[in-house]
Enzyme design. Structure first.
Site, PDB file in Angstrom:
ATOM      1  N   ASP A  98      -7.663   7.394  -9.084  1.00  0.00           N
ATOM      2  CA  ASP A  98      -8.163   6.076  -9.478  1.00  0.00           C
ATOM      3  C   ASP A  98      -9.678   6.062  -9.606  1.00  0.00           C
ATOM      4  O   ASP A  98     -10.306   5.007  -9.635  1.00  0.00           O
ATOM      5  CB  ASP A  98      -7.709   5.009  -8.488  1.00  0.00           C
ATOM      6  CG  ASP A  98      -8.254   5.238  -7.081  1.00  0.00           C
ATOM      7  OD1 ASP A  98      -8.857   6.308  -6.826  1.00  0.00           O
ATOM      8  OD2 ASP A  98      -8.062   4.358  -6.216  1.00  0.00           O
ATOM      9  N   GLU A 106       0.815  -1.211   0.000  1.00  0.00           N
ATOM     10  CA  GLU A 106       0.000   0.000   0.000  1.00  0.00           C
ATOM     11  C   GLU A 106       0.852   1.266   0.000  1.00  0.00           C
ATOM     12  O   GLU A 106       0.572   2.214  -0.724  1.00  0.00           O
ATOM     13  CB  GLU A 106      -0.932   0.002   1.224  1.00  0.00           C
ATOM     14  CG  GLU A 106      -2.050  -1.008   1.168  1.00  0.00           C
ATOM     15  CD  GLU A 106      -3.110  -0.663   0.140  1.00  0.00           C
ATOM     16  OE1 GLU A 106      -3.470   0.527   0.020  1.00  0.00           O
ATOM     17  OE2 GLU A 106      -3.576  -1.591  -0.549  1.00  0.00           O
TER      18      GLU A 106
END
Length: 301
Positions: free
Chosen positions: A97, A79
């Site tokens: 995104d 992450e």
């Protein structure tokens, strides 16, 4: 010219000796390190959690602070490319995104065209409750924090600039109410379902629960063929935990770098962390510092 045959003083000898020692130390450790205050590591993994959160996790997952600390390291590597997960309570970024802003330890989102049922609103509602609101809501939390935004259907629409919004989220890094809300939401959205699915199959190990949680937060818990639910349905029915997890990881590897879940080959390396620990026989994630260091030693792309 004044001449003297006096011997060098002892003080001069001491100065020269001190300089020599300093030069030696600097060459070994670096000059900067000599002047930086030491940063004491947590005496115990338990110190990375509040007592309340630690007890909550023990009661609801059967795992202790050491095991959850290791799970979070394995999650935070792909992450954030960092094992120091505790520094990301105040993380906030628009990573473009189409899911809105990404926030905190587990990447809660405010929502967008590719995420029409985000978990960010639940996080802010939990924060409002943790701060004592009698009728908690996501909008109540925004007002409490001085953030300009509102719910638009299921999406939390933020009207402030990224600099302003994320600046206010970052200030919550050490807020106990924010940390409490973070873990409660993390549990409600991802951890609870993951633990339930593991226990239904007779599995209780930290690697299995952690791998399921990592899948759920990365690809969704339920709903689609590539979510945790969808992958479990295609992973067979073996009652042998290692056999099942090898099948599960093989299925996840096929899709983990698709659909913008991860940037290739980060997804395959993400799954490989958990799969390698299965191969090592370190399913309980206890006393595994060297193993964690080994499986997370890969380069993010």
């Amino acid at each position: 010219m004044h001449m003297s045959n006096a011997r060098p003083s002892k003080s001069r000898d001491k100065i020269l000796l001190t300089l020599l020692c300093f030069t030696l130390l600097a060459s070994l450790f670096g000059v900067t390190a000599l002047f930086e205050p030491s940063k004491a590591a947590a005496a115990s993994p338990d110190d990375n959690f509040s007592p309340e959160t630690l007890q909550f996790l023990r009661n609801n997952t059967g795992l202790d602070g050491e095991q959850w600390n290791n799970i979070m390291k394995l999650i935070n590597k792909p992450e954030q490319d960092d094992l120091n997960w505790i520094e990301y309570y105040g993380y906030c970024e628009n990573i473009k995104d189409e899911r809105g802003y990404t926030i905190g330890l587990f990447g809660a989102t405010t929502g967008g065209s590719r995420d029409t049922h985000p978990d960010g609103p639940e996080l802010f509602k939990a924060y409002d409750a943790a701060k004592g609101a009698s009728n908690p809501s996501a909008e109540g939390a925004l007002k409490r924090l001085g953030i300009n935004g509102k719910m638009k259907g299921s999406i939390l629409e933020i009207k402030d600039s990224e600099k302003v919004f994320c600046g206010k989220i970052k200030k919550l890094q050490n807020d106990p109410a924010w940390r409490k809300a973070m873990w409660e939401t993390f549990y409600n959205v991802y951890i609870r379902y993951s633990v339930e699915q593991a226990r239904q199959r007779g599995f209780t190990s930290a690697v299995t629960i952690g791998s399921f949680v990592d899948t759920a937060l990365n690809q969704g818990a339920t709903g689609g063929s590539n979510t945790l639910q969808g992958l479990l349905a295609r992973s067979g029915s073996s009652s042998n935990e290692k056999t099942f997890m090898k099948n599960f990881h093989a299925k996840r590897t096929l899709v983990v770098d698709t659909n913008k879940y991860n940037k290739p080959p980060n997804g395959k390396n993400r799954v490989k962390q958990w799969d390698t620990l299965v191969d090592m026989g370190k399913m309980n994630l206890k006393n595994v510092d060297s193993e964690i260091a080994k499986v997370t030693d890969w380069e993010m792309k």
